[in-house]
Design a protein around this motif. Structure first.
Motif, PDB file in Angstrom:
ATOM      1  N   GLN A 114       2.505   1.672  -3.418  1.00 52.99           N
ATOM      2  CA  GLN A 114       1.543   2.150  -4.400  1.00 52.99           C
ATOM      3  C   GLN A 114       1.289   3.648  -4.212  1.00 52.99           C
ATOM      4  OE1 GLN A 114      -2.293   0.292  -4.169  1.00 52.99           O
ATOM      5  NE2 GLN A 114      -2.748   0.751  -6.298  1.00 52.99           N
ATOM      6  N   THR A 115       1.152   4.082  -2.985  1.00 50.08           N
ATOM      7  CA  THR A 115       0.957   5.501  -2.689  1.00 50.08           C
ATOM      8  C   THR A 115       2.148   6.320  -3.176  1.00 50.08           C
ATOM      9  OG1 THR A 115      -0.328   4.897  -0.734  1.00 50.08           O
ATOM     10  CG2 THR A 115       0.471   7.163  -0.856  1.00 50.08           C
ATOM     11  N   LEU A 116       3.351   5.812  -2.927  1.00 46.88           N
ATOM     12  CA  LEU A 116       4.551   6.513  -3.386  1.00 46.88           C
ATOM     13  C   LEU A 116       4.598   6.618  -4.911  1.00 46.88           C
ATOM     14  CD1 LEU A 116       7.327   5.059  -1.043  1.00 46.88           C
ATOM     15  CD2 LEU A 116       6.505   7.408  -1.109  1.00 46.88           C
ATOM     16  N   THR A 162       0.833  -1.196   0.000  1.00 51.79           N
ATOM     17  CA  THR A 162       0.000   0.000   0.000  1.00 51.79           C
ATOM     18  C   THR A 162       0.872   1.251   0.000  1.00 51.79           C
ATOM     19  OG1 THR A 162      -1.713  -1.177   1.217  1.00 51.79           O
ATOM     20  CG2 THR A 162      -1.851   1.212   1.202  1.00 51.79           C
ATOM     21  N   ASN A 163       1.903   1.249   0.830  1.00 47.93           N
ATOM     22  CA  ASN A 163       2.827   2.374   0.899  1.00 47.93           C
ATOM     23  C   ASN A 163       3.535   2.571  -0.444  1.00 47.93           C
ATOM     24  OD1 ASN A 163       4.388   4.469   2.013  1.00 47.93           O
ATOM     25  ND2 ASN A 163       6.014   3.032   2.521  1.00 47.93           N
ATOM     26  N   PHE A 192       2.053   6.593  -7.020  1.00 48.63           N
ATOM     27  CA  PHE A 192       1.044   7.557  -7.458  1.00 48.63           C
ATOM     28  C   PHE A 192       1.522   8.982  -7.213  1.00 48.63           C
ATOM     29  CE2 PHE A 192      -2.610   4.354  -6.802  1.00 48.63           C
ATOM     30  CZ  PHE A 192      -2.446   3.878  -8.092  1.00 48.63           C
ATOM     31  N   ALA A 193       2.079   9.230  -6.042  1.00 50.97           N
ATOM     32  CA  ALA A 193       2.573  10.565  -5.717  1.00 50.97           C
ATOM     33  C   ALA A 193       3.707  10.971  -6.656  1.00 50.97           C
ATOM     34  CB  ALA A 193       3.047  10.619  -4.265  1.00 50.97           C
TER      35      ALA A 193
END
Length: 70
Positions: free
Chosen positions: A26-28, A23-24, A30-31
């Motif tokens: 994937q967030t990175l 999850t982390n 996207f950011a």
């Protein structure tokens, strides 16, 4: 996370940590796609942590399968 920390985790904690790291990561990603990260090396560290966790999970599953087969 270091390998010694990973080996100290229980099987359930290991699975939870894998989900959290994915999850982390994937967030990175996207950011980073929206605007460049200040430290893009965090993407690399995230991928490596996921690989370490999955390697330990596979090792334990293979170990259990070997013990069951005996």
């Amino acid at each position: 996370m270091k390998n010694t920390d990973i080996r100290a985790l229980s099987l359930e904690e290991l699975k939870e940590q894998i989900k959290a790291e994915q999850t982390n990561g994937q967030t990175l990603r996207f950011a980073h796609a929206i605007s460049p990260l200040e430290n893009p090396v965090r993407l690399k560290h995230s991928r490596k942590n996921i690989a370490r966790l999955k390697t330990e999970l596979t090792r334990r599953e293979n170990e259990q399968a070997t013990q069951t087969a005996k």
